[in-house]
Scaffold this motif. Structure first.
Motif, short mmCIF file in Angstrom:
data_model
loop_
_atom_site.label_atom_id
_atom_site.label_comp_id
_atom_site.label_asym_id
_atom_site.label_seq_id
_atom_site.Cartn_x
_atom_site.Cartn_y
_atom_site.Cartn_z
N PRO A 93 73.98 75.89 78.25
CA PRO A 93 73.14 75.24 77.24
C PRO A 93 71.76 75.88 77.16
N ALA A 94 71.12 75.73 76.00
CA ALA A 94 69.78 76.30 75.83
C ALA A 94 68.79 75.69 76.82
N LEU A 95 68.90 74.39 77.06
CA LEU A 95 68.08 73.69 78.04
C LEU A 95 69.01 73.02 79.05
N PRO A 96 68.53 72.73 80.26
CA PRO A 96 69.37 72.01 81.22
C PRO A 96 69.83 70.68 80.67
N VAL A 97 70.96 70.19 81.16
CA VAL A 97 71.46 68.89 80.69
C VAL A 97 70.59 67.74 81.20
N ALA A 98 69.82 67.98 82.24
CA ALA A 98 68.85 67.00 82.72
C ALA A 98 67.74 67.76 83.41
N ALA A 99 66.51 67.28 83.25
CA ALA A 99 65.37 67.92 83.91
C ALA A 99 64.26 66.89 84.05
N GLY A 100 63.36 67.14 84.98
CA GLY A 100 62.22 66.25 85.15
C GLY A 100 61.50 66.54 86.44
N GLY A 101 60.56 65.67 86.77
CA GLY A 101 59.80 65.84 87.99
C GLY A 101 59.08 64.56 88.37
N TRP A 102 58.55 64.54 89.58
CA TRP A 102 57.88 63.36 90.16
C TRP A 102 56.38 63.54 90.13
N THR A 103 55.66 62.50 89.79
CA THR A 103 54.21 62.52 89.85
C THR A 103 53.71 61.33 90.65
N ASP A 104 52.71 61.56 91.50
CA ASP A 104 52.05 60.48 92.23
C ASP A 104 50.82 59.96 91.50
N VAL A 105 50.49 60.59 90.37
CA VAL A 105 49.26 60.26 89.65
C VAL A 105 49.54 60.16 88.16
N VAL A 106 48.95 59.16 87.50
CA VAL A 106 48.97 59.09 86.05
C VAL A 106 47.59 58.68 85.54
N LEU A 107 47.29 59.11 84.33
CA LEU A 107 46.17 58.59 83.56
C LEU A 107 46.76 57.65 82.51
N ARG A 108 46.29 56.40 82.52
CA ARG A 108 46.85 55.39 81.61
C ARG A 108 45.78 54.94 80.63
N LEU A 109 46.13 54.92 79.35
CA LEU A 109 45.25 54.40 78.31
C LEU A 109 45.75 53.02 77.92
N ASP A 110 44.96 51.98 78.20
CA ASP A 110 45.43 50.63 77.89
C ASP A 110 45.23 50.31 76.42
N ASP A 111 45.69 49.14 76.01
CA ASP A 111 45.66 48.81 74.59
C ASP A 111 44.28 48.42 74.09
N THR A 112 43.27 48.42 74.95
CA THR A 112 41.90 48.20 74.52
C THR A 112 41.13 49.50 74.35
N GLY A 113 41.76 50.63 74.67
CA GLY A 113 41.09 51.92 74.57
C GLY A 113 40.43 52.38 75.85
N CYS A 114 40.74 51.73 76.97
CA CYS A 114 40.15 52.08 78.26
C CYS A 114 41.13 52.96 79.05
N TRP A 115 40.61 54.05 79.62
CA TRP A 115 41.41 54.92 80.46
C TRP A 115 41.32 54.47 81.91
N TRP A 116 42.45 54.64 82.64
CA TRP A 116 42.54 54.29 84.07
C TRP A 116 43.17 55.46 84.81
N TYR A 117 42.67 55.68 86.01
CA TYR A 117 43.30 56.62 86.96
C TYR A 117 44.12 55.77 87.92
N GLU A 118 45.40 56.11 88.06
CA GLU A 118 46.28 55.38 88.96
C GLU A 118 47.06 56.36 89.83
N THR A 119 47.26 56.00 91.08
CA THR A 119 48.03 56.86 91.97
C THR A 119 48.79 56.01 92.98
N LEU A 120 49.93 56.49 93.37
CA LEU A 120 50.72 55.84 94.40
C LEU A 120 50.17 56.14 95.79
N THR A 121 49.19 57.05 95.87
CA THR A 121 48.54 57.37 97.14
C THR A 121 47.18 56.67 97.19
#
Length: 423
Positions: A93-121
């Motif tokens: 196939p042109a691309l793998p049938v499944a692909a992805g990766g793990w992240t311990d960190v995300v930047l989240r934009l809430d519904d009020t327009g505020c950004w948050w830094y979140e991490t599992l560490t």
């Protein structure tokens, strides 16, 4: 787990561009993103996501999800990836049938327009991540795609074969698809950022790796699983955005198409739900999407305590709205009616978080980048009332918002402005 309020900042597209520049400067993996409506947020961005091909089973892990004492949605991190449509997979196939990766960190934009830094560490937010949110530099590489349309006669033949099968009683409805192909240059991340800024789809997702990239501009929710509750919101029924949305709700063909798929979703979820818990919480709502109106319904259920993500996907994947009724027979026949394999198109892209749960889209309006080639699948549900010419036009209407995209005007990079400023 750690959470920091970052406050106001750039738009998801602006922040994503800045993170792309940061990744290139640091020599790390590019960012991944979910934008629109995900886990109660307007955007969930992994600043850097190292992705690779993955096994089909076990790619997404069901988690219970939880809410903090402040009753705010938390994500923290998790697995971001995709599963391709499972039928007629090429040997290479042109691309793998499944692909992805793990992240311990995300930047989240809430519904009020505020950004948050979140991490599992317990690591604090790095200053350069905060800078990407607060002062994103929009200067990023350009992109270009030269599209080639699919063959109309081939699509018409597939629709006519489907209509013959409906008349013969083999299926009641099926989603017959085709695809635009193209050649591209530049940066697929820049394409995705421009696309979400222009079209604002509800369930957009992006990830990239050495294998290629997937830019999903989907409006459709496949599965949202939080604690023991699961929802699916199939889309069936389409009308160009310039038309009166009341015409869509009044269409016998579109309403019948949606109701048939709702019954199919009820059957899919019923295979893993607690008895008596499958309900239709919203039926035949008319909602705008990029370039079109859609009929959208929502089915909800309570899952049994031992239902895993694999069991849920075994029951529901591939999504009902892109297959047909009855599902197994439609899937079998579609492999003969369609000229090309679907690839990631009609599969699913999303995230499994050990904190927030599982959310997946239906990978429609999805551009796949491999080598210097790309593809955009389109299709529509065929019922006994379908007209082949109208079905072709529906494919064009769905693709139009993507085919008409062009690179945004690029501001002068900050470094160049500084270099040219008087001292």
């Amino acid at each position: 787990m750690r959470m920091e309020r970052l406050g106001d900042g750039g738009s998801p597209a602006q922040v994503l561009r800045a993170l792309g520049v940061r990744a290139r400067d640091l020599g790390i993996a590019p960012p991944a993103a979910l934008t629109g409506t995900w886990f109660g947020a307007a955007a969930v961005i992994a600043p850097s996501l190292a992705t690779s091909p993955a096994p089909v089973r076990g790619t997404f892990t069901r988690t219970t999800g939880r809410i903090t004492d402040e009753d705010r949605p938390l994500i923290g991190g998790g697995w971001i990836g995709y599963l391709a449509y499972p039928d007629r997979v090429p040997t290479t196939p042109a691309l793998p049938v499944a692909a992805g990766g793990w992240t311990d960190v995300v930047l989240r934009l809430d519904d009020t327009g505020c950004w948050w830094y979140e991490t599992l560490t317990d690591e604090p937010c790095p200053p350069d991540l905060a800078a990407a949110v607060h002062d994103p530099d929009p200067a990023v590489p350009d992109w270009r795609i030269d599209w080639t349309p699919p063959d109309r006669a081939t699509h018409r033949h597939g629709v006519e074969q489907c209509l013959d099968a409906i008349r013969a009683g083999e299926v009641y409805q099926a989603c017959v698809c085709t695809r635009f192909t193209g050649t591209w240059s530049g940066d697929p991340l820049a394409f995705f950022a421009d696309a979400v800024e222009t079209t604002r789809p509800n369930r957009a997702a992006y990830l990239q790796g050495p294998w290629g990239a997937v830019a999903s501009l989907s409006p459709e929710l496949f599965l949202a699983c939080h604690r023991d509750r699961v929802e699916s919101s199939p889309i069936k029924g389409t009308l160009p955005l310039h038309r009166d949305p009341a015409d869509l709700r009044a269409s016998v063909k579109d309403v019948a198409e949606n109701v048939m798929i709702v019954d199919l979703v009820r059957n899919d979820l019923g295979r893993v739900a607690e008895t008596g818990t499958v309900t239709v919480t919203d039926l035949l709502g008319v909602h705008p999407a990029p370039g079109v109106w859609h009929l959208v319904s929502t089915v909800a259920a309570t899952l049994g305590p031992d239902v895993t993500a694999d069991a849920l996907l075994d029951a529901a994947f591939p999504p009902a709205s892109v297959t047909g009724c009855p599902k197994l027979r439609a899937r079998d026949l579609l492999q003969d009616w369609e000229e090309l394999p679907r690839g990631v198109y009609c599969g699913t892209v999303g995230m499994a978080s050990p904190v927030a749960g599982l959310e997946l889209n239906v990978a429609i309006r999805t551009v796949e980048f491999a080598g210097n080639e790309c593809a955009l699948g389109v299709g529509g549900g065929i019922t006994i009332d379908s007209d082949p010419d109208a079905e072709w036009q529906e494919c064009l209407d769905k693709a139009a918002s993507i085919l008409q995209l062009s690179p945004r005007t690029r501001p002068v990079p900050r470094a160049a402005r500084t270099a040219g400023a008087p001292r």
